[in-house]
Design a protein around this motif. Structure first.
Motif, PDB file in Angstrom:
ATOM      1  N   THR A   1      12.726 -14.163  -3.791  1.00 53.39           N
ATOM      2  CA  THR A   1      12.746 -15.293  -4.927  1.00 53.39           C
ATOM      3  C   THR A   1      13.561 -16.794  -4.852  1.00 53.39           C
ATOM      4  O   THR A   1      14.606 -16.912  -4.639  1.00 53.39           O
ATOM      5  CB  THR A   1      12.982 -14.935  -6.411  1.00 53.39           C
ATOM      6  N   PRO A   2      12.788 -17.986  -4.901  1.00 50.09           N
ATOM      7  CA  PRO A   2      13.474 -18.944  -3.928  1.00 50.09           C
ATOM      8  C   PRO A   2      13.438 -19.622  -6.226  1.00 50.09           C
ATOM      9  O   PRO A   2      13.093 -19.139  -6.739  1.00 50.09           O
ATOM     10  CB  PRO A   2      12.056 -20.197  -3.991  1.00 50.09           C
ATOM     11  N   GLN A   3      14.672 -20.116  -5.954  1.00 46.28           N
ATOM     12  CA  GLN A   3      15.569 -20.802  -7.161  1.00 46.28           C
ATOM     13  C   GLN A   3      15.052 -22.222  -7.049  1.00 46.28           C
ATOM     14  O   GLN A   3      15.083 -23.005  -8.438  1.00 46.28           O
ATOM     15  CB  GLN A   3      17.276 -20.856  -7.203  1.00 46.28           C
ATOM     16  N   CYS A   4      14.503 -22.985  -5.994  1.00 47.40           N
ATOM     17  CA  CYS A   4      14.769 -24.685  -6.298  1.00 47.40           C
ATOM     18  C   CYS A   4      13.657 -25.386  -5.738  1.00 47.40           C
ATOM     19  O   CYS A   4      13.812 -24.087  -3.561  1.00 47.40           O
ATOM     20  CB  CYS A   4      16.153 -25.506  -6.004  1.00 47.40           C
ATOM     21  N   ALA A   5      12.604 -25.843  -5.413  1.00 47.60           N
ATOM     22  CA  ALA A   5      11.844 -26.118  -4.482  1.00 47.60           C
ATOM     23  C   ALA A   5      12.132 -28.385  -4.297  1.00 47.60           C
ATOM     24  O   ALA A   5      12.018 -28.775  -5.575  1.00 47.60           O
ATOM     25  CB  ALA A   5      10.044 -26.292  -4.638  1.00 47.60           C
ATOM     26  N   VAL A   6      12.595 -28.199  -3.376  1.00 48.41           N
ATOM     27  CA  VAL A   6      12.211 -29.659  -2.835  1.00 48.41           C
ATOM     28  C   VAL A   6      11.582 -30.045  -2.648  1.00 48.41           C
ATOM     29  O   VAL A   6      10.658 -29.558  -1.437  1.00 48.41           O
ATOM     30  CB  VAL A   6      14.113 -29.902  -1.664  1.00 48.41           C
ATOM     31  N   ILE A   7      10.875 -31.585  -2.968  1.00 47.04           N
ATOM     32  CA  ILE A   7       9.911 -32.339  -2.575  1.00 47.04           C
ATOM     33  C   ILE A   7       9.984 -33.686  -1.622  1.00 47.04           C
ATOM     34  O   ILE A   7      10.837 -34.203  -2.354  1.00 47.04           O
ATOM     35  CB  ILE A   7       8.381 -33.131  -3.380  1.00 47.04           C
ATOM     36  N   VAL A   8       9.784 -33.938  -0.938  1.00 41.54           N
ATOM     37  CA  VAL A   8      10.291 -35.131   0.363  1.00 41.54           C
ATOM     38  C   VAL A   8       9.369 -36.176  -0.029  1.00 41.54           C
ATOM     39  O   VAL A   8       8.117 -36.002   0.179  1.00 41.54           O
ATOM     40  CB  VAL A   8      10.756 -35.005   1.118  1.00 41.54           C
ATOM     41  N   ALA A   9       9.570 -37.344  -0.527  1.00 41.75           N
ATOM     42  CA  ALA A   9       8.851 -38.515  -0.703  1.00 41.75           C
ATOM     43  C   ALA A   9       8.906 -39.049   0.229  1.00 41.75           C
ATOM     44  O   ALA A   9      10.311 -39.929   0.247  1.00 41.75           O
ATOM     45  CB  ALA A   9       8.670 -38.601  -2.003  1.00 41.75           C
ATOM     46  N   THR A  10       8.601 -40.455   1.062  1.00 34.40           N
ATOM     47  CA  THR A  10       9.502 -41.487   1.449  1.00 34.40           C
ATOM     48  C   THR A  10       8.229 -42.700   0.516  1.00 34.40           C
ATOM     49  O   THR A  10       6.950 -42.231  -0.237  1.00 34.40           O
ATOM     50  CB  THR A  10       8.742 -41.326   2.539  1.00 34.40           C
ATOM     51  N   ILE A  11       8.800 -43.795   0.350  1.00 36.57           N
ATOM     52  CA  ILE A  11       8.152 -45.432   0.207  1.00 36.57           C
ATOM     53  C   ILE A  11       6.522 -45.331   0.771  1.00 36.57           C
ATOM     54  O   ILE A  11       5.932 -46.096   0.476  1.00 36.57           O
ATOM     55  CB  ILE A  11       9.285 -46.414   0.202  1.00 36.57           C
ATOM     56  N   ARG A  12       6.927 -45.225   1.864  1.00 38.15           N
ATOM     57  CA  ARG A  12       5.774 -46.027   2.937  1.00 38.15           C
ATOM     58  C   ARG A  12       4.340 -44.770   2.645  1.00 38.15           C
ATOM     59  O   ARG A  12       3.283 -45.189   1.890  1.00 38.15           O
ATOM     60  CB  ARG A  12       6.301 -45.705   4.132  1.00 38.15           C
ATOM     61  N   ALA A  13       4.377 -43.288   2.275  1.00 38.75           N
ATOM     62  CA  ALA A  13       3.813 -42.671   2.299  1.00 38.75           C
ATOM     63  C   ALA A  13       3.031 -43.047   0.936  1.00 38.75           C
ATOM     64  O   ALA A  13       2.118 -43.216   0.852  1.00 38.75           O
ATOM     65  CB  ALA A  13       3.712 -41.147   2.827  1.00 38.75           C
ATOM     66  N   LEU A  14       3.932 -43.094   0.555  1.00 40.12           N
ATOM     67  CA  LEU A  14       3.175 -43.788  -2.066  1.00 40.12           C
ATOM     68  C   LEU A  14       2.639 -44.414  -1.631  1.00 40.12           C
ATOM     69  O   LEU A  14       1.320 -44.997  -2.405  1.00 40.12           O
ATOM     70  CB  LEU A  14       4.445 -43.525  -2.563  1.00 40.12           C
ATOM     71  N   LYS A  15       3.140 -45.699  -0.578  1.00 46.05           N
ATOM     72  CA  LYS A  15       2.252 -47.035  -0.844  1.00 46.05           C
ATOM     73  C   LYS A  15       1.133 -46.658  -0.546  1.00 46.05           C
ATOM     74  O   LYS A  15      -0.415 -47.203  -0.755  1.00 46.05           O
ATOM     75  CB  LYS A  15       2.935 -47.947   0.568  1.00 46.05           C
ATOM     76  N   MET A  16       1.077 -45.633   0.508  1.00 43.88           N
ATOM     77  CA  MET A  16      -0.388 -45.038   1.260  1.00 43.88           C
ATOM     78  C   MET A  16      -1.254 -44.525   0.297  1.00 43.88           C
ATOM     79  O   MET A  16      -2.661 -44.896   0.337  1.00 43.88           O
ATOM     80  CB  MET A  16      -0.056 -44.404   2.565  1.00 43.88           C
ATOM     81  N   HIS A  17      -0.699 -43.331  -0.475  1.00 40.30           N
ATOM     82  CA  HIS A  17      -1.326 -42.972  -1.424  1.00 40.30           C
ATOM     83  C   HIS A  17      -1.611 -43.883  -2.520  1.00 40.30           C
ATOM     84  O   HIS A  17      -2.564 -43.823  -3.296  1.00 40.30           O
ATOM     85  CB  HIS A  17      -0.629 -42.311  -1.852  1.00 40.30           C
ATOM     86  N   GLY A  18      -1.439 -45.106  -2.721  1.00 41.08           N
ATOM     87  CA  GLY A  18      -1.398 -45.885  -3.813  1.00 41.08           C
ATOM     88  C   GLY A  18      -2.355 -47.096  -3.180  1.00 41.08           C
ATOM     89  O   GLY A  18      -2.492 -47.881  -4.159  1.00 41.08           O
ATOM     90  N   GLY A  19      -2.989 -47.091  -1.969  1.00 38.06           N
ATOM     91  CA  GLY A  19      -4.353 -47.711  -1.667  1.00 38.06           C
ATOM     92  C   GLY A  19      -3.738 -48.613  -0.227  1.00 38.06           C
ATOM     93  O   GLY A  19      -4.349 -49.686  -0.327  1.00 38.06           O
TER      94      GLY A  19
END
Length: 683
Positions: A439-457
């Protein structure tokens, strides 16, 4: 230039501080149950992992090439890393100076010890360039071990040579957060993938050979050749044949006892060539092997069959290695692998072909995880390497189990799940954790400004081409628009009952306003914390805040692990539960998919978990659909089964199991310095 330094150089404290820490660590260790245990967790001189092997990095700016950084640090002898984990030479086999295979006997010997905290690192939906999950995983562990003085083990997948020589490059991390030696990690390592390739292709050869021989021999002739007489002229079944007899419900113990009908049942598998799902593999991207024909030689008597190659890491044997829990369990899983059906519709397994035991022999060393190290001297276990878009995308259960015992209560095991959390983390929870019982206690989600800009259009991000200006200039609105993708991943991951920490992998072109926008959006979406990280540029020092956040998240988990679906559901109900988590409104099944679902249900395989094979570049089946699309219909083109590994895998849209090479592959940059013998150009 980076220099190897003495292990104590990173910390400035006196001897009494060291002793105090050692005694605190001792306080929460659980004593071994075995009197003859070779582990000694009560020797103060070996208690602190970081104070013995940690290295102080001298970072340069701009950050040099990954291979140059890796080559500038002399690794410690792997026996020193093993010693810090309290492993004696009896617990591992050396593979050169910098790698060792940790033996599975460690799990049994440490049964009486408690586990450390269990952390999985996933990510937002990535660009084709990747967002630094491996780098973040390594950087986090360097922070925990080299700066926060925690017992820590990094658990990573072995990289395929396909991406290493293709588009993406290696998977050792990057910058000042890497596994070293980087060239050994990214290339042959300890030969596990080669063992998988050999085992996979042995089974492929056995399939076609059996069809060939059955086509040219009578039932009696087949039996006589399968059970040849000994020196006394007596025929007998060997051990693996009794597995088939049991499956057929035949209790007789000698070939002579079989009736003519039983001889036919036993000796003739009667494989339907059109049902064969087992393909040959190699660990190189080669698009021209995706579809081939075999049996064209004159000696094969016209038995031509259309088939193809997959990349080695797509082999079911890789998935078996990753999900097995012991040598005995691996033997059973390999034997149960289904290669196709008989003409009567019955599943044909590796044990039916008589090859399950031989496959296990080829894999007997591969089952042991490989011990390596990070740039800052923290330990790494590398094991298995299934792709996440076409398999379950996680390193092995046995590596995680060994690591959790070695770090003990209060320590940390950090493992990476491939691609976005919709793929890798989902499969980690619903497949890997089901089979491991962990059973994991924590999940890390890695994000970058680059990828978020791509998802923003933002404009398309294409590997090998310069980034559009939009990605290197400030645009807070574009980032905020893309945070819908991050929010969806946070929501999905929190549903498993773990605390979610967002790690924003900072690039030099990111502005403070953009980074703050991501942090605010993550917290608003329900993240336990969101941290800006500079581990690529600064090593573990750049991930200390992430380490602190992860520690707090682990210490404050309040819910049990929750799965997305119960195994008792039908195959379709499980597929639809996962599709709903993507944002789909419904699922559309092709005629072939319907046929396969019906067949697997009749064969008794409907109780297995689901491993979706879909693009990593979108929540949907359409890679061009960015952000968090909703209301789409998810198409299931086909449904296949990895019975030995233990999952059903639907093919979403068009998914290739053999990647191709681009116009300019990574191999253009790779060479050998013939003066020093060092590899250059690896990325």
């Amino acid at each position: 230039m980076l220099l190897r330094t003495q292990s104590l150089s990173l910390f400035i404290f006196n001897q009494s501080t060291t002793e105090t820490r050692a005694h605190k660590t001792q306080a929460f260790q659980i004593k071994p149950t075995k009197q003859d245990s070779k582990f000694d967790f009560f020797d103060d001189s070996t208690m602190s992992s970081s104070s013995k092997t940690a290295r102080k990095l001298q970072v340069a700016s701009p950050v040099p090439a990954d291979i140059d950084i890796a080559n500038s640090v002399e690794p410690l002898h792997i026996s020193e890393i093993a010693k810090e984990l309290h492993l004696s030479p009896d617990h591992y086999d050396l593979y050169g100076k910098y790698k060792a295979k940790v033996l599975l006997s460690v799990i049994d010997e440490l049964k009486g010890y408690g586990d450390g905290y269990y952390v999985v690192v996933g990510g937002i939906t990535p660009t084709p360039l990747g967002e630094g999950k491996s780098t973040t995983t390594v950087g986090l562990c360097q922070a925990l071990g080299a700066f926060q003085d925690k017992k820590v083990v990094t658990c990573l997948r072995q990289p395929s040579q396909g991406p290493t020589f293709g588009i993406k490059g290696g998977a050792a991390g990057g910058g000042y957060s890497q596994v070293i030696p980087m060239d050994e990690f990214n290339l042959h390592m300890t030969g596990d993938i080669h063992a998988i390739t050999a085992a996979n292709n042995l089974l492929a050869a056995a399939i076609d050979t059996r069809i060939f021989h059955e086509a040219t021999q009578s039932d009696k002739a087949l039996l006589n050749r399968l059970c040849p007489p000994n020196k006394e002229g007596k025929r007998s079944f060997n051990d693996i044949m009794f597995r088939r007899l049991k499956k057929l419900g035949i209790s007789k113990t000698t070939p002579e006892e079989l009736t003519p009908e039983e001889v036919k049942q036993f000796a003739r598998l009667d494989i339907d060539p059109d049902s064969i799902t087992w393909r040959r593999v190699m660990d190189i991207n080669d698009r021209f092997l995706r579809k081939i024909s075999i049996g064209q030689g004159p000696d094969e008597k016209g038995m031509v069959r259309e088939t193809g190659f997959d990349i080695s890491v797509a082999s079911e044997i890789m998935a078996v290695l990753a999900l097995t829990t012991s040598l005995a369990d691996m033997r059973e899983r390999l034997g149960k692998m289904v290669i196709g059906n008989s003409k009567a519709g019955d599943p044909v397994t590796a044990d039916d072909l008589g090859v399950g035991g031989a496959l296990t022999v080829l894999m007997k060393d591969a089952i042991n995880p490989t011990l390596m190290q990070t740039l800052e001297g923290t330990p790494v276990l590398v094991h298995a390497g299934p792709f996440a878009n076409i398999a379950h995308g996680n390193s092995s259960i046995v590596a995680d189990k060994i690591a959790l015992k070695l770090v003990g209560p209060g320590g940390f095991v950090v493992t990476e799940a491939g691609f976005g959390a919709d793929i890798g983390t989902e499969k980690f929870m619903n497949i890997k954790c089901r089979y491991s019982g962990l059973t994991p206690q924590c999940a890390v989600i890695v994000a970058t400004i680059r990828a978020l800009k791509m998802h923003g259009g933002g404009p398309d991000v294409v590997a090998g081409k310069p980034l559009n200006k939009a990605y290197v200039t400030e645009d807070v609105a574009l980032v905020e628009a893309g945070c819908v993708n991050l929010a969806k991943h946070i929501s999905n991951t929190k549903a498993y009952g773990v605390n979610v920490v967002v790690a924003v992998n900072k690039f030099s072109t990111d502005s403070e306003a953009e980074l703050n926008a991501v942090r605010n959006a993550a917290l608003a979406a329900g993240a336990y914390d969101a941290v800006i990280c500079t581990h690529h540029a600064h090593g573990g020092k750049g991930a200390v805040d992430l380490g602190i956040a992860v520690q707090k998240a682990c210490e404050n988990v309040t819910q049990p692990l929750k799965f997305l679906y119960p195994l008792e559901c039908s195959i379709k109900e499980k597929i639809e539960a996962i599709a709903k988590s993507y944002g789909a409104s419904s699922v559309e099944y092709s005629e072939q998919a319907e046929k396969q679902i019906e067949m697997y249900s009749k064969q008794g395989f409907s109780g297995l978990p689901i491993c979706m094979a879909k693009t990593q570049y979108s929540f949907s089946h359409n890679a061009s659909e960015k952000g968090a699309p909703t209301g789409f219909v998810l198409p299931i083109r086909d449904v296949r089964a990895s019975i030995g590994a233990g999952f059903i895998y639907p093919l979403v849209g068009t998914m290739s199991t053999m990647p191709g090479l681009p116009t300019r592959p990574c191999f253009y940059d790779i060479d050998l310095d013939t003066t020093t013998g060092r590899v250059i150009g690896l990325s």
